[in-house]
Design a protein around this motif. Structure first.
Motif, PDB file in Angstrom:
ATOM      1  N   TRP A 122      54.576  -7.584 -10.771  1.00 44.71           N
ATOM      2  CA  TRP A 122      55.583  -6.543 -10.537  1.00 44.71           C
ATOM      3  C   TRP A 122      54.914  -5.177 -10.392  1.00 44.71           C
ATOM      4  CZ3 TRP A 122      58.290 -10.294  -9.400  1.00 44.71           C
ATOM      5  CH2 TRP A 122      58.492 -11.384 -10.240  1.00 44.71           C
ATOM      6  N   SER A 123      53.784  -4.992 -11.069  1.00 46.57           N
ATOM      7  CA  SER A 123      53.042  -3.734 -10.936  1.00 46.57           C
ATOM      8  C   SER A 123      52.605  -3.509  -9.495  1.00 46.57           C
ATOM      9  CB  SER A 123      51.806  -3.752 -11.844  1.00 46.57           C
ATOM     10  OG  SER A 123      52.170  -3.906 -13.197  1.00 46.57           O
ATOM     11  N   ARG A 124      52.170  -4.566  -8.830  1.00 48.90           N
ATOM     12  CA  ARG A 124      51.749  -4.425  -7.434  1.00 48.90           C
ATOM     13  C   ARG A 124      52.921  -4.030  -6.539  1.00 48.90           C
ATOM     14  NH1 ARG A 124      48.868  -8.877  -9.022  1.00 48.90           N
ATOM     15  NH2 ARG A 124      50.324 -10.351  -8.070  1.00 48.90           N
ATOM     16  N   ALA A 125      54.081  -4.630  -6.787  1.00 52.92           N
ATOM     17  CA  ALA A 125      55.250  -4.316  -5.962  1.00 52.92           C
ATOM     18  C   ALA A 125      55.669  -2.858  -6.115  1.00 52.92           C
ATOM     19  CB  ALA A 125      56.413  -5.242  -6.327  1.00 52.92           C
ATOM     20  N   VAL A 126      55.681  -2.364  -7.354  1.00 53.23           N
ATOM     21  CA  VAL A 126      56.108  -0.975  -7.550  1.00 53.23           C
ATOM     22  C   VAL A 126      55.026  -0.011  -7.066  1.00 53.23           C
ATOM     23  CG1 VAL A 126      55.294  -0.560  -9.933  1.00 53.23           C
ATOM     24  CG2 VAL A 126      57.410   0.504  -9.136  1.00 53.23           C
ATOM     25  N   ALA A 127      53.751  -0.414  -7.116  1.00 54.01           N
ATOM     26  CA  ALA A 127      52.678   0.429  -6.574  1.00 54.01           C
ATOM     27  C   ALA A 127      52.853   0.629  -5.072  1.00 54.01           C
ATOM     28  CB  ALA A 127      51.317  -0.192  -6.871  1.00 54.01           C
ATOM     29  N   GLU A 128      53.274  -0.409  -4.374  1.00 52.45           N
ATOM     30  CA  GLU A 128      53.536  -0.286  -2.930  1.00 52.45           C
ATOM     31  C   GLU A 128      54.622   0.755  -2.674  1.00 52.45           C
ATOM     32  OE1 GLU A 128      52.232  -1.651  -0.239  1.00 52.45           O
ATOM     33  OE2 GLU A 128      51.113  -3.416  -0.888  1.00 52.45           O
ATOM     34  N   GLU A 129      55.713   0.697  -3.434  1.00 52.00           N
ATOM     35  CA  GLU A 129      56.800   1.667  -3.273  1.00 52.00           C
ATOM     36  C   GLU A 129      56.321   3.085  -3.561  1.00 52.00           C
ATOM     37  OE1 GLU A 129      60.247   1.472  -2.536  1.00 52.00           O
ATOM     38  OE2 GLU A 129      59.644  -0.441  -1.665  1.00 52.00           O
ATOM     39  N   PHE A 130      55.544   3.222  -4.616  1.00 55.22           N
ATOM     40  CA  PHE A 130      55.047   4.531  -5.042  1.00 55.22           C
ATOM     41  C   PHE A 130      54.167   5.166  -3.964  1.00 55.22           C
ATOM     42  CE2 PHE A 130      51.517   6.778  -7.273  1.00 55.22           C
ATOM     43  CZ  PHE A 130      52.238   7.827  -7.819  1.00 55.22           C
ATOM     44  N   VAL A 131      53.183   4.416  -3.477  1.00 56.20           N
ATOM     45  CA  VAL A 131      52.249   4.961  -2.482  1.00 56.20           C
ATOM     46  C   VAL A 131      52.966   5.276  -1.172  1.00 56.20           C
ATOM     47  CG1 VAL A 131      50.200   4.431  -1.083  1.00 56.20           C
ATOM     48  CG2 VAL A 131      50.234   3.875  -3.530  1.00 56.20           C
ATOM     49  N   ALA A 132      53.931   4.449  -0.804  1.00 55.60           N
ATOM     50  CA  ALA A 132      54.669   4.676   0.443  1.00 55.60           C
ATOM     51  C   ALA A 132      55.417   6.006   0.417  1.00 55.60           C
ATOM     52  CB  ALA A 132      55.642   3.528   0.688  1.00 55.60           C
ATOM     53  N   ARG A 133      55.800   6.465  -0.760  1.00 51.82           N
ATOM     54  CA  ARG A 133      56.602   7.687  -0.859  1.00 51.82           C
ATOM     55  C   ARG A 133      55.783   8.940  -1.112  1.00 51.82           C
ATOM     56  NH1 ARG A 133      62.332   6.359  -3.819  1.00 51.82           N
ATOM     57  NH2 ARG A 133      62.523   4.152  -3.247  1.00 51.82           N
ATOM     58  N   LEU A 134      54.490   8.805  -1.360  1.00 52.51           N
ATOM     59  CA  LEU A 134      53.683   9.981  -1.653  1.00 52.51           C
ATOM     60  C   LEU A 134      53.498  10.849  -0.413  1.00 52.51           C
ATOM     61  CD1 LEU A 134      50.803   8.713  -3.986  1.00 52.51           C
ATOM     62  CD2 LEU A 134      52.822  10.050  -4.611  1.00 52.51           C
ATOM     63  N   ASP A 135      53.621  12.132  -0.614  1.00 50.85           N
ATOM     64  CA  ASP A 135      53.484  13.099   0.483  1.00 50.85           C
ATOM     65  C   ASP A 135      52.031  13.565   0.558  1.00 50.85           C
ATOM     66  OD1 ASP A 135      53.841  14.987   2.431  1.00 50.85           O
ATOM     67  OD2 ASP A 135      54.726  16.481   1.081  1.00 50.85           O
ATOM     68  N   CYS A 136      51.186  12.722   1.168  1.00 48.21           N
ATOM     69  CA  CYS A 136      49.783  13.089   1.309  1.00 48.21           C
ATOM     70  C   CYS A 136      49.189  12.375   2.516  1.00 48.21           C
ATOM     71  CB  CYS A 136      48.987  12.775   0.042  1.00 48.21           C
ATOM     72  SG  CYS A 136      49.024  11.056  -0.437  1.00 48.21           S
ATOM     73  N   ALA A 137      48.091  12.911   3.009  1.00 49.06           N
ATOM     74  CA  ALA A 137      47.458  12.384   4.214  1.00 49.06           C
ATOM     75  C   ALA A 137      46.494  11.252   3.886  1.00 49.06           C
ATOM     76  CB  ALA A 137      46.712  13.514   4.916  1.00 49.06           C
ATOM     77  N   ASP A 138      45.973  10.634   4.929  1.00 52.17           N
ATOM     78  CA  ASP A 138      44.896   9.663   4.770  1.00 52.17           C
ATOM     79  C   ASP A 138      43.568  10.399   4.608  1.00 52.17           C
ATOM     80  OD1 ASP A 138      46.794   7.729   5.143  1.00 52.17           O
ATOM     81  OD2 ASP A 138      46.199   7.240   7.200  1.00 52.17           O
ATOM     82  N   GLY A 139      42.536   9.632   4.204  1.00 55.64           N
ATOM     83  CA  GLY A 139      41.182  10.176   4.164  1.00 55.64           C
ATOM     84  C   GLY A 139      40.915  11.149   3.036  1.00 55.64           C
ATOM     85  N   LEU A 140      41.608  10.989   1.898  1.00 51.19           N
ATOM     86  CA  LEU A 140      41.453  11.930   0.789  1.00 51.19           C
ATOM     87  C   LEU A 140      40.656  11.310  -0.364  1.00 51.19           C
ATOM     88  CD1 LEU A 140      45.072  13.419   0.695  1.00 51.19           C
ATOM     89  CD2 LEU A 140      43.042  14.303   1.873  1.00 51.19           C
ATOM     90  N   ARG A 141      40.339  12.159  -1.343  1.00 49.71           N
ATOM     91  CA  ARG A 141      39.623  11.733  -2.550  1.00 49.71           C
ATOM     92  C   ARG A 141      40.665  11.482  -3.650  1.00 49.71           C
ATOM     93  NH1 ARG A 141      36.540  17.224  -2.966  1.00 49.71           N
ATOM     94  NH2 ARG A 141      38.688  17.777  -2.489  1.00 49.71           N
ATOM     95  N   TRP A 142      40.654  10.273  -4.210  1.00 53.28           N
ATOM     96  CA  TRP A 142      41.669   9.850  -5.182  1.00 53.28           C
ATOM     97  C   TRP A 142      41.038   9.566  -6.541  1.00 53.28           C
ATOM     98  CZ3 TRP A 142      46.960   8.260  -3.969  1.00 53.28           C
ATOM     99  CH2 TRP A 142      47.307   8.431  -2.637  1.00 53.28           C
ATOM    100  N   LEU A 143      41.792   9.889  -7.588  1.00 49.93           N
ATOM    101  CA  LEU A 143      41.447   9.506  -8.954  1.00 49.93           C
ATOM    102  C   LEU A 143      42.635   8.746  -9.528  1.00 49.93           C
ATOM    103  CD1 LEU A 143      39.671   9.662 -11.538  1.00 49.93           C
ATOM    104  CD2 LEU A 143      40.802  11.849 -12.048  1.00 49.93           C
ATOM    105  N   ASP A 144      42.391   7.526 -10.011  1.00 49.69           N
ATOM    106  CA  ASP A 144      43.424   6.665 -10.594  1.00 49.69           C
ATOM    107  C   ASP A 144      43.170   6.576 -12.094  1.00 49.69           C
ATOM    108  OD1 ASP A 144      45.211   4.714 -11.335  1.00 49.69           O
ATOM    109  OD2 ASP A 144      44.449   3.165  -9.981  1.00 49.69           O
ATOM    110  N   VAL A 145      44.065   7.182 -12.879  1.00 50.12           N
ATOM    111  CA  VAL A 145      43.892   7.288 -14.329  1.00 50.12           C
ATOM    112  C   VAL A 145      44.685   6.177 -15.021  1.00 50.12           C
ATOM    113  CG1 VAL A 145      44.235   8.771 -16.344  1.00 50.12           C
ATOM    114  CG2 VAL A 145      43.565   9.775 -14.142  1.00 50.12           C
ATOM    115  N   GLY A 146      43.988   5.345 -15.799  1.00 49.45           N
ATOM    116  CA  GLY A 146      44.629   4.189 -16.418  1.00 49.45           C
ATOM    117  C   GLY A 146      44.883   3.123 -15.373  1.00 49.45           C
ATOM    118  N   CYS A 147      43.827   2.720 -14.667  1.00 53.35           N
ATOM    119  CA  CYS A 147      43.980   1.880 -13.471  1.00 53.35           C
ATOM    120  C   CYS A 147      44.373   0.445 -13.775  1.00 53.35           C
ATOM    121  CB  CYS A 147      42.690   1.890 -12.664  1.00 53.35           C
ATOM    122  SG  CYS A 147      41.286   1.096 -13.489  1.00 53.35           S
TER     123      CYS A 147
END
Length: 273
Positions: free
Chosen positions: A23-48
């Protein structure tokens, strides 16, 4: 609080996948789809965790790089094995991130903040790592109402054993509500803060598919199940089966809601020291 936290076991990647990871993977898809940001950026995932969110970022946003961190060595090992692309996985605590100031364009956290003893401190660390104008975003399950399979589990458990109420994530984690999340973000001086609901289906093949992950000891509810005597565990299982409705084919259709919060670091803002 210490007594409650002894049930918050997150160490075995495979057991987590069966209980919550799908279920975490499914909600991660929804979350990323809605983020207002471009491709090609530097990301930090806290508590991955096992890397569900980082894997979606890698697949959907063509990141320049991802640094993913978690305090569980086993989870970081799972993330290293599953996240594709330019990712670096570190064992690190969310409250003391081993990263440079203002080094990331996007800092995210999935299903983690409520398990941290000092979430505001973790959010401050996320902001420190973020460049001015960058995006900080996170999401947590709505344990009080929207995470149906857990809500029905705890309602059933408390009806049989009132002492179980102390372990119910819906009561324990007040930060998993819109107003509390907004306050965390505004308290860290982030701007353009918004909170939205993310909802995903959680369809179980049958009651065995629903119940078996509760026997693996990963997380508060499975930890509670593991603490019961066999007769009490059987009583809980039978009452829980009665509390969920199944289709004629035996499947159990439920939904899971998470709350997502996002905001930006003000342009020209200095990182906190």
């Amino acid at each position: 609080m210490q007594e409650q936290r002894r049930f918050d076991v997150w160490a075995a990647g495979a057991a987590y996948e069966r209980y919550m990871g799908r279920w975490s993977r499914a909600v991660a898809e929804e979350f990323v789809a809605r983020l207002d940001c471009a491709d090609g950026l530097r990301w930090l995932d806290v508590g991955c965790g096992t890397g569900a969110l980082s894997a979606v970022v890698a697949a959907r946003r063509s990141p320049l790089r991802i640094v993913a961190c978690d305090r569980s060595e086993a989870f970081v090992g799972s993330a290293r094995a599953t996240v594709p692309g330019p990712v670096r996985c570190l064992v690190a605590d969310a409250s003391s991130l081993p990263v440079r100031d203002a080094a990331y364009d996007v800092v995210v956290s999935g299903l983690t903040l409520n398990f941290l003893p000092r979430p505001a401190e973790a959010v401050a660390g996320m902001v420190r790592a973020l460049r001015p104008g960058g995006l900080a975003a996170a999401y947590v399950w709505d344990y009080s109402e929207g995470m149906q399979f857990l809500r029905r589990f705890w309602d059933t458990a408390v009806a049989l054993d009132p002492a179980a109420a102390a372990l119910d994530e819906g009561r324990r984690f007040p930060d998993c509500r819109p107003d509390a999340l907004r306050a965390l973000w505004t308290g860290a001086a982030l701007v353009d803060v918004s909170v939205t609901a993310l909802e995903v289906p959680t369809v179980f093949a049958d009651f065995t598919d629903l119940w078996q992950p509760f026997l693996a000891g990963q997380g508060p509810a499975p930890g509670y199940v593991a603490s019961l005597t066999e007769p009490d565990r059987d009583r809980l299982r039978d009452a829980y089966e009665t509390a969920v409705s199944s289709r004629p084919d035996g499947s159990i259709p439920l939904t899971a809601r998470a709350w997502a919060v996002s905001g930006r670091k003000g342009e020209g803002r200095e990182s906190p020291t």
